[in-house]
Motif scaffolding. Structure first.
Motif, PDB file in Angstrom:
ATOM      1  N   ILE A  78      20.589  14.869   3.291  1.00  0.00           N
ATOM      2  CA  ILE A  78      19.299  15.605   3.020  1.00  0.00           C
ATOM      3  C   ILE A  78      18.752  14.937   1.448  1.00  0.00           C
ATOM      4  N   GLU A  79      19.364  15.067   0.157  1.00  0.00           N
ATOM      5  CA  GLU A  79      19.287  14.327  -0.772  1.00  0.00           C
ATOM      6  C   GLU A  79      19.718  12.702  -0.770  1.00  0.00           C
ATOM      7  N   LYS A  80      19.858  12.022   0.387  1.00  0.00           N
ATOM      8  CA  LYS A  80      19.832  11.348   0.213  1.00  0.00           C
ATOM      9  C   LYS A  80      18.696   9.772   1.046  1.00  0.00           C
ATOM     10  N   ASN A  81      18.380  11.137   2.129  1.00  0.00           N
ATOM     11  CA  ASN A  81      16.878  10.592   2.276  1.00  0.00           C
ATOM     12  C   ASN A  81      15.856  11.376   1.405  1.00  0.00           C
ATOM     13  N   ARG A  82      16.347  12.448   0.944  1.00  0.00           N
ATOM     14  CA  ARG A  82      14.914  12.135   0.138  1.00  0.00           C
ATOM     15  C   ARG A  82      14.857  10.708  -0.965  1.00  0.00           C
ATOM     16  N   LYS A  83      15.383  10.239  -1.182  1.00  0.00           N
ATOM     17  CA  LYS A  83      15.651   8.912  -2.100  1.00  0.00           C
ATOM     18  C   LYS A  83      15.115   8.282  -1.230  1.00  0.00           C
ATOM     19  N   ASP A  84      15.546   7.778  -0.142  1.00  0.00           N
ATOM     20  CA  ASP A  84      14.584   6.715   1.375  1.00  0.00           C
ATOM     21  C   ASP A  84      13.432   6.986   1.246  1.00  0.00           C
ATOM     22  N   LYS A  90       6.935   4.012  -1.676  1.00  0.00           N
ATOM     23  CA  LYS A  90       6.896   3.157  -2.751  1.00  0.00           C
ATOM     24  C   LYS A  90       6.618   1.680  -2.389  1.00  0.00           C
ATOM     25  N   ASN A  91       6.939   1.723  -1.395  1.00  0.00           N
ATOM     26  CA  ASN A  91       6.561   0.129  -0.629  1.00  0.00           C
ATOM     27  C   ASN A  91       5.297   0.500   0.697  1.00  0.00           C
ATOM     28  N   PHE A  92       5.532   1.428   0.940  1.00  0.00           N
ATOM     29  CA  PHE A  92       4.889   1.250   1.810  1.00  0.00           C
ATOM     30  C   PHE A  92       3.197   1.234   1.031  1.00  0.00           C
ATOM     31  N   GLU A  93       3.314   1.417   0.322  1.00  0.00           N
ATOM     32  CA  GLU A  93       1.860   2.118  -0.242  1.00  0.00           C
ATOM     33  C   GLU A  93       1.054   0.400  -1.312  1.00  0.00           C
ATOM     34  N   LEU A 120      -8.472  -6.772   4.954  1.00  0.00           N
ATOM     35  CA  LEU A 120      -6.868  -5.694   5.223  1.00  0.00           C
ATOM     36  C   LEU A 120      -6.676  -5.581   3.594  1.00  0.00           C
ATOM     37  N   LEU A 121      -6.586  -3.718   3.409  1.00  0.00           N
ATOM     38  CA  LEU A 121      -6.414  -3.025   2.589  1.00  0.00           C
ATOM     39  C   LEU A 121      -5.276  -2.699   2.605  1.00  0.00           C
ATOM     40  N   ASP A 122      -5.001  -2.805   1.018  1.00  0.00           N
ATOM     41  CA  ASP A 122      -3.350  -1.403   1.184  1.00  0.00           C
ATOM     42  C   ASP A 122      -4.011   0.293   0.578  1.00  0.00           C
ATOM     43  N   GLU A 123      -3.448   0.974   0.668  1.00  0.00           N
ATOM     44  CA  GLU A 123      -3.461   2.232   0.306  1.00  0.00           C
ATOM     45  C   GLU A 123      -4.391   2.431  -1.128  1.00  0.00           C
ATOM     46  N   ASN A 124      -4.713   2.005  -1.753  1.00  0.00           N
ATOM     47  CA  ASN A 124      -5.013   1.617  -3.588  1.00  0.00           C
ATOM     48  C   ASN A 124      -6.600   0.360  -2.796  1.00  0.00           C
ATOM     49  N   ASN A 125      -6.906   0.920  -1.566  1.00  0.00           N
ATOM     50  CA  ASN A 125      -7.680  -0.396  -1.504  1.00  0.00           C
ATOM     51  C   ASN A 125      -8.041  -1.937  -1.957  1.00  0.00           C
ATOM     52  N   ASN A 126      -7.107  -2.435  -2.251  1.00  0.00           N
ATOM     53  CA  ASN A 126      -6.729  -3.637  -2.866  1.00  0.00           C
ATOM     54  C   ASN A 126      -6.420  -4.838  -1.608  1.00  0.00           C
TER      55      ASN A 126
END
Length: 171
Positions: A78-84, A90-93, A120-126
């Motif tokens: 569970i802890e490993k999954n949370r980190k992943d 973070k990467n998907f952002e 084409l925009l990311d999560e922060n509209n960039n």
């Protein structure tokens, strides 16, 4: 009836019949309590046998130890999954998540809506807008950078529409 035993303990005036009746009553009460205890012990034995059925104490201990090890493994997983998941978020952002496409006729005489704008925009509209203009002489493509949902360069109507679709999903 006087008893020397009762005289010695200071109860010489008591009748021996009353003492015997009290003792018989006490024995009866203790006998009933004993029967109740035996019934309780019998129930506990049945429960114990059912619990230990097919298992020895050694194998039961191994089962419990195995459960504790499984529990530790699950907690670590569970802890490993949370980190992943944090890393993936973070990467998907910064990945392109939003897009808007508008097809249009750049020149009224062409027809077929061969020109298009893609935002084409990311999560922060960039991100950026690609505008591809098709004419009889060729096809020309332009890009404009988008930061926080706006462009430093003025946008055409089709580019604004593509940006609006990407940001809000409406046309």
């Amino acid at each position: 009836m006087n008893s020397s035993i009762l005289n010695r303990i200071g109860l010489g005036n008591l009748d021996l019949g009353i003492v015997i009746c009290i003792m018989l009553l006490a024995i009866l009460i203790l006998f009933i309590i004993s029967i109740i205890n035996m019934c309780s012990i019998h129930k506990l034995k049945k429960t114990y046998k059912k619990f230990m059925q097919g298992k020895g104490a050694k194998s039961l201990e191994q089962e419990i130890t195995g459960l504790f090890e499984d529990n530790k493994f699950i907690k670590n997983s569970i802890e490993k999954n949370r980190k992943d998941i944090r890393i993936l978020y973070k990467n998907f952002e910064s990945a392109f998540q939003k897009f808007g496409v508008v097809k249009y006729d750049a020149f009224n005489q062409m027809g077929g809506q061969l020109s298009f704008c893609i935002a084409l925009l990311d999560e922060n509209n960039n991100g950026f807008i690609i505008n591809s203009v098709h004419s009889t002489e060729g096809c020309y493509s332009y890009t404009k950078e988008i930061e926080n949902g706006t462009s430093a360069i003025s946008l055409g109507n089709e580019e604004k529409q593509a940006l609006s679709i990407a940001i809000g999903g409406d046309e």
